[in-house]
Design a protein around this motif. Sequence first.
Motif, PDB file in Angstrom:
ATOM      1  N   ASN A  58       0.720  -1.394  -0.195  1.00  0.00           N
ATOM      2  CA  ASN A  58       0.064  -0.109  -0.446  1.00  0.00           C
ATOM      3  C   ASN A  58       1.039   1.257  -0.158  1.00  0.00           C
ATOM      4  OD1 ASN A  58      -2.893  -1.604  -0.268  1.00  0.00           O
ATOM      5  ND2 ASN A  58      -2.853  -1.039   1.662  1.00  0.00           N
ATOM      6  N   GLU A  59       1.684   1.511  -1.392  1.00  0.00           N
ATOM      7  CA  GLU A  59       2.426   2.681  -1.097  1.00  0.00           C
ATOM      8  C   GLU A  59       2.221   3.405  -2.328  1.00  0.00           C
ATOM      9  OE1 GLU A  59       4.257   3.829   0.935  1.00  0.00           O
ATOM     10  OE2 GLU A  59       5.360   1.986   2.134  1.00  0.00           O
ATOM     11  N   SER A  60       0.682   3.479  -2.874  1.00  0.00           N
ATOM     12  CA  SER A  60       0.496   3.748  -3.766  1.00  0.00           C
ATOM     13  C   SER A  60       0.855   5.339  -4.342  1.00  0.00           C
ATOM     14  CB  SER A  60      -1.261   3.471  -4.488  1.00  0.00           C
ATOM     15  OG  SER A  60      -1.825   4.689  -3.680  1.00  0.00           O
ATOM     16  N   LYS A  61       0.836   6.164  -3.151  1.00  0.00           N
ATOM     17  CA  LYS A  61       1.496   7.318  -3.215  1.00  0.00           C
ATOM     18  C   LYS A  61       2.727   7.924  -3.154  1.00  0.00           C
ATOM     19  CE  LYS A  61      -2.595   9.323   0.783  1.00  0.00           C
ATOM     20  NZ  LYS A  61      -2.901   9.629  -1.334  1.00  0.00           N
ATOM     21  N   THR A  62       3.005   7.191  -2.652  1.00  0.00           N
ATOM     22  CA  THR A  62       4.885   7.248  -3.314  1.00  0.00           C
ATOM     23  C   THR A  62       5.596   6.575  -4.287  1.00  0.00           C
ATOM     24  OG1 THR A  62       5.190   5.908  -1.809  1.00  0.00           O
ATOM     25  CG2 THR A  62       4.888   8.170  -1.113  1.00  0.00           C
ATOM     26  N   ILE A  63       5.121   5.531  -4.857  1.00  0.00           N
ATOM     27  CA  ILE A  63       6.005   4.716  -5.444  1.00  0.00           C
ATOM     28  C   ILE A  63       6.747   4.968  -7.196  1.00  0.00           C
ATOM     29  CG2 ILE A  63       4.029   3.485  -5.799  1.00  0.00           C
ATOM     30  CD1 ILE A  63       6.975   1.230  -5.184  1.00  0.00           C
ATOM     31  N   GLY A  85       9.487   1.604  -0.400  1.00  0.00           N
ATOM     32  CA  GLY A  85       8.608   2.541  -1.416  1.00  0.00           C
ATOM     33  C   GLY A  85       8.071   3.606  -0.928  1.00  0.00           C
ATOM     34  N   ASP A  86       8.390   3.768   0.550  1.00  0.00           N
ATOM     35  CA  ASP A  86       8.426   5.170   0.827  1.00  0.00           C
ATOM     36  C   ASP A  86       8.147   6.057   0.471  1.00  0.00           C
ATOM     37  OD1 ASP A  86       9.724   4.203   2.350  1.00  0.00           O
ATOM     38  OD2 ASP A  86       9.363   4.144   4.078  1.00  0.00           O
ATOM     39  N   ASP A  87       9.786   6.489  -0.170  1.00  0.00           N
ATOM     40  CA  ASP A  87      10.118   7.627  -0.630  1.00  0.00           C
ATOM     41  C   ASP A  87      10.571   8.511   0.357  1.00  0.00           C
ATOM     42  OD1 ASP A  87      10.811   9.867  -2.442  1.00  0.00           O
ATOM     43  OD2 ASP A  87       9.655  11.341  -1.739  1.00  0.00           O
ATOM     44  N   THR A  88      10.992   7.268   1.213  1.00  0.00           N
ATOM     45  CA  THR A  88      11.998   8.033   2.447  1.00  0.00           C
ATOM     46  C   THR A  88      13.560   8.163   2.425  1.00  0.00           C
ATOM     47  OG1 THR A  88      12.099   6.213   3.848  1.00  0.00           O
ATOM     48  CG2 THR A  88      10.336   7.301   4.092  1.00  0.00           C
ATOM     49  N   THR A 138      -1.347  -0.416  -5.392  1.00  0.00           N
ATOM     50  CA  THR A 138       0.473   0.006  -5.636  1.00  0.00           C
ATOM     51  C   THR A 138       0.362  -0.496  -6.982  1.00  0.00           C
ATOM     52  OG1 THR A 138       0.716   0.334  -3.491  1.00  0.00           O
ATOM     53  CG2 THR A 138       2.457  -0.685  -4.796  1.00  0.00           C
ATOM     54  N   ASP A 139       0.541  -1.839  -7.359  1.00  0.00           N
ATOM     55  CA  ASP A 139       1.576  -2.778  -8.899  1.00  0.00           C
ATOM     56  C   ASP A 139       0.772  -2.161  -9.978  1.00  0.00           C
ATOM     57  OD1 ASP A 139      -1.308  -2.855  -8.039  1.00  0.00           O
ATOM     58  OD2 ASP A 139      -1.392  -5.186  -8.550  1.00  0.00           O
ATOM     59  N   GLU A 140      -0.190  -1.359 -10.408  1.00  0.00           N
ATOM     60  CA  GLU A 140      -0.127  -0.595 -10.958  1.00  0.00           C
ATOM     61  C   GLU A 140      -0.438   0.379 -12.000  1.00  0.00           C
ATOM     62  OE1 GLU A 140      -2.041  -2.536 -14.066  1.00  0.00           O
ATOM     63  OE2 GLU A 140      -1.996  -3.371 -12.816  1.00  0.00           O
ATOM     64  N   GLN A 177       3.192  13.479   3.187  1.00  0.00           N
ATOM     65  CA  GLN A 177       1.502  14.295   3.664  1.00  0.00           C
ATOM     66  C   GLN A 177       0.903  12.862   3.213  1.00  0.00           C
ATOM     67  OE1 GLN A 177       1.384  16.143   5.829  1.00  0.00           O
ATOM     68  NE2 GLN A 177      -1.460  15.908   6.477  1.00  0.00           N
ATOM     69  N   GLY A 178       0.076  11.797   3.989  1.00  0.00           N
ATOM     70  CA  GLY A 178      -0.793  11.590   3.114  1.00  0.00           C
ATOM     71  C   GLY A 178      -0.123   9.699   3.070  1.00  0.00           C
ATOM     72  N   SER A 179       0.721   9.844   3.668  1.00  0.00           N
ATOM     73  CA  SER A 179       1.427   8.310   3.542  1.00  0.00           C
ATOM     74  C   SER A 179       1.605   7.714   5.316  1.00  0.00           C
ATOM     75  CB  SER A 179       2.898   8.618   2.734  1.00  0.00           C
ATOM     76  OG  SER A 179       2.914   6.988   3.164  1.00  0.00           O
ATOM     77  N   GLU A 180       1.697   6.442   5.289  1.00  0.00           N
ATOM     78  CA  GLU A 180       1.354   6.215   6.427  1.00  0.00           C
ATOM     79  C   GLU A 180       2.559   4.708   6.989  1.00  0.00           C
ATOM     80  OE1 GLU A 180      -3.026   4.640   8.069  1.00  0.00           O
ATOM     81  OE2 GLU A 180      -3.556   6.931   7.380  1.00  0.00           O
ATOM     82  N   SER A 181       3.383   5.021   8.088  1.00  0.00           N
ATOM     83  CA  SER A 181       4.148   3.633   7.787  1.00  0.00           C
ATOM     84  C   SER A 181       3.474   2.281   8.746  1.00  0.00           C
ATOM     85  CB  SER A 181       4.767   4.316   9.020  1.00  0.00           C
ATOM     86  OG  SER A 181       5.593   3.131   9.789  1.00  0.00           O
ATOM     87  N   LYS A 182       4.173   1.376   8.238  1.00  0.00           N
ATOM     88  CA  LYS A 182       3.446  -0.024   8.793  1.00  0.00           C
ATOM     89  C   LYS A 182       4.028  -0.218  10.106  1.00  0.00           C
ATOM     90  CE  LYS A 182       2.140   0.648   4.625  1.00  0.00           C
ATOM     91  NZ  LYS A 182       2.259   1.713   3.762  1.00  0.00           N
ATOM     92  N   LEU A 183       5.115   0.365  10.624  1.00  0.00           N
ATOM     93  CA  LEU A 183       5.420  -0.330  11.395  1.00  0.00           C
ATOM     94  C   LEU A 183       4.626  -0.024  12.669  1.00  0.00           C
ATOM     95  CD1 LEU A 183       8.848   0.842  11.203  1.00  0.00           C
ATOM     96  CD2 LEU A 183       8.887  -1.189  11.433  1.00  0.00           C
ATOM     97  N   ASN A 184       4.923  -0.836  13.985  1.00  0.00           N
ATOM     98  CA  ASN A 184       4.051  -0.730  14.696  1.00  0.00           C
ATOM     99  C   ASN A 184       5.315  -0.200  15.762  1.00  0.00           C
ATOM    100  OD1 ASN A 184       2.835  -1.764  17.759  1.00  0.00           O
ATOM    101  ND2 ASN A 184       1.153  -1.700  16.651  1.00  0.00           N
ATOM    102  N   THR A 185       5.336   0.434  16.307  1.00  0.00           N
ATOM    103  CA  THR A 185       6.762   0.947  17.651  1.00  0.00           C
ATOM    104  C   THR A 185       6.306  -0.312  18.654  1.00  0.00           C
ATOM    105  OG1 THR A 185       5.689   2.917  17.283  1.00  0.00           O
ATOM    106  CG2 THR A 185       7.614   2.871  19.506  1.00  0.00           C
TER     107      THR A 185
END
Length: 312
Positions: free
Chosen positions: A12-17, A84-87, A44-46, A199-207
């Motif tokens: 789910n990295e459609s905003k940055t991929i 794929g999060d553009d960090t 994201t894949d498309e 903005q709008g991209s959410e991390s999948k990590l749980n601290t």
Amino acid sequence: MDKIAVLIPCYNESKTIEKVVTDFRKKLPEAVIYVYDNNSTDGTDEIARKAGAVVRYEFQQGKGNVIRRMFAEIDAQCYVMVDGDDTYPADQVKQMVDKVLINRADMVVGDRLSSTYFEENKRPFHNFGNSIVRASINALFKNDIKDIMTGYRAFSYRFVKTFPVLSKGFEIETEMSIHAIDKNMYVENVVIEYRDRPQGSESKLNTYSDGFKVIKTIIKLFRTYRPMGFFGLISVILFLLAMVFVIPVVVTYVKTGLVPNFPTLIVCGFATIAAIQSLFAGLILQTIYQKNRQDFEMVLYRVTKEGKCDEE
């Protein structure tokens, strides 16, 4: 065999991929960009396919599962792994690739912690966790990797094909670092710029849950790769506890000829036996570990030769 393969695990990295694929294609026009989609539901894949990436799929959830699939399916002289999060900007990627292809490094670590990470990352517990993990691993395994948990790395063919992926999730970076240290791989650090998610991209990590998994992974790998240190420490702790509690019993016996705390004496005896068992378990496992290291070196020679033949 590809000369350079850029590996991008995605969920789910459609905003940055699109930007990530475009940036790395621009900096490494000779590379093949692989995006492995891990059950994304946002297209994201498309988006990645339209941006020019080769899109493949891994249906077992978890970053470790995706990396396992990537490493098994792709052959390349140099691998670049990036999120794929553009960090992670693509600016330093050529330097990282050159260290693998020219300097023959086995793993190049994209070091965030020596640059902008602590300013850009807005999650203080992540900052603290990264520092603790780096300090503990470098102390336990006697090394100086600057960023243990970075998702931006470059690898040689022989590292990828001799790395047994055991982790299923985000612990995979820790596992890579410890494997490289333990197997005496040639590791280099490259300082990279880090930027927080857009903005709008959410991390999948749980601290907390992912942090606990990382700590658990460190303990398990320390037991596996340093068995004498792990079981030796347990042996010392048990023996010291036994001595602390048995000394008053012995002193009383010397003075009076009586043993009023007989249960304490029995427990101390069992603790001493357990300490001896732990010590010998460490010695046996250390011998097995040394044999496994010898076997690994032979596998490493074979894989290195395979990689050279494929290059030719």
